[in-house]
Scaffold this active site. Structure first.
Site: not given
Length: 435
Positions: A277-278, A273-275
């Site tokens: 998306i953020d 979810h992080c890399i």
């Protein structure tokens, strides 16, 4: 007065805590808080999450099964969908999803819905902390206004802060309790209260910043840093391929420098979810300031192209065997986006499968952690099979480097292996092709 009373309750573990959202961030946090003697209520809209937590059944990799069951049985942790329970709560931690919509813009509905529900039941002398990863300005734009409608004085009656989650699924060294916690409060008092709370549940330090926006930007910067450096490694891998140079050997040589270099590795794509998306939260927010985040967007484009690069290498391997990809049988090893976990969010397999289907390729997959999953791109359900007949496939593509994979067995049975993670680096075989 509210400040002192609340801090005293923290020290005596007389506070009750609510965690909104029982996913990959919320459940580990709920367990970490309950572990320290707090009574914790997890609130979620998912019947699956509520029923499993209340039964002491774990569904998150970074939570210990036995510990969860023990905390539930001892009454330190329970789950519900009833926001009215917040009336007796002293600390509210919000860890709801913050996805992107189809236009790659932040979808803030979960935060908005949660805050609207919280607003109806929150009382004075409460600490409210947003932990979901989001764009700089979210806390002050979406959290503060609804709470102010109740005529609370922030920093006196209610304490609001932002503290980004730092969860790395599958990491055995760092977890919620021993990772430094960054906190940015609306006021100095908010920082004092939030720091006092987190110090009672964490082994690591609490690092204070001057505002929620700084903490929000810090989190985005962390993940953008990784995204850009992975993109550089991926671009170098593509160039090295054309030049006949091993990118893996290049990186190992570069690592010998004791300063000024940090190793990042290429792969079949960037998942989780992080890399992936953020960074888009920041590119979206930057438009408000007439700023174009060119480097961030380019990094995203490069990383998104890696499944296509894997496909092209697969086609070259099969062509050498005088096989069209539409006539070949391909075996995909691994579906999770990183090793030793079951998380398939944004995993490269979603993109590679779609590409393979566009070429009418026949394929199966095996992942000991992921028995089945829905493809995020086409909505289809895929089910893992066994590895027993791996020798019947023309090409094995290793996408996830799970430690449980027996490399010797795979090598001895596979006709040809495309290794996208360099796990076969100790093997010297003409039937192994590295990314």
């Amino acid at each position: 007065m509210h400040t002192e009373r609340l801090i005293k309750k923290f020290k005596e573990r007389k506070s009750q805590v609510a965690v909104i959202g029982l996913g990959y961030v919320g459940l580990p946090m709920a367990v970490a808080v309950a572990r320290q003697g707090y009574k914790v209520i997890g609130i979620d809209v998912s019947d699956f999450c509520i029923q499993n937590v209340n039964a002491g059944k774990n569904y998150i990799d970074d939570v210990n099964d036995e510990e969860l069951n023990e905390l539930v049985n001892k009454g330190f942790l329970r789950a519900s969908n009833d926001y009215s329970l917040l009336k007796s709560i002293d600390v509210i931690l919000v860890a709801v999803p913050t996805p992107l919509d189809k236009f790659h813009q932040p979808d803030m509905r979960y935060i908005k819905e949660s805050i609207n529900s919280i607003k109806k039941h929150i009382s004075t002398e409460t600490l409210l902390v947003l932990e979901s990863t989001t764009y700089p300005g979210t806390t002050e734009e979406l959290i503060v206004p609804p709470i102010k409608e109740k005529d609370f004085i922030i920093g006196k009656d209610i304490f609001i802060a932002y503290s980004p989650e730092r969860v790395d699924p599958g990491n055995k060294s760092y977890h919620t309790a021993n990772t430094v916690k960054v906190v940015g409060g609306i006021t100095e008092n908010c920082n004092v209260v939030a720091k006092s709370f987190y110090e009672t549940i964490l082994e690591a330090d609490v690092y204070l910043v001057s505002s929620p926006a700084v903490a929000e930007m810090e989190k985005i910067y962390e993940n953008t840093f990784r995204n850009i450096n992975i993109a550089l490694a991926n671009e170098m891998a593509i160039l090295c391929e054309r030049m006949g140079i091993s990118i893996w050997e290049v990186i190992e040589a570069a690592k010998t420098k004791p300063y000024g270099f940090m190793a990042f590795y290429p792969g079949p794509g960037v998942g989780g979810h992080c890399i992936p998306i953020d960074p888009f939260y920041l590119t979206w927010k930057a438009r408000e300031y007439s700023f174009h985040t060119r480097l961030i967007e380019l990094a995203g484009e490069i990383n998104m192209e890696m499944p296509q690069f894997v496909l092209e290498k697969a086609i070259k391997i099969l062509n050498k065997k005088k096989l069209a990809i539409s006539k070949a049988k391909i075996f995909l090893l691994g579906a999770a986006y990183k090793k030793n976990i079951r998380d398939v969010r944004e995993s490269p397999i979603h993109y590679l499968i779609t590409l393979l289907e566009n070429w009418d390729a026949k394929f199966d997959y095996y992942d000991p952690y992921v028995q089945k999953f829905h493809n995020e791109l086409n909505g289809k359900l895929y089910t893992s099979i066994s590895m027993e007949k791996i020798n019947n496939y023309d090409l094995v593509i290793l996408l996830t480097d799970h430690d449980s994979f027996d490399l010797d067995v795979i090598k001895s049975q596979a006709q040809h292996i495309l290794d996208t993670r360099n796990v076969f680096k100790g093997f010297d075989d003409e039937n192994i092709t590295r990314l």
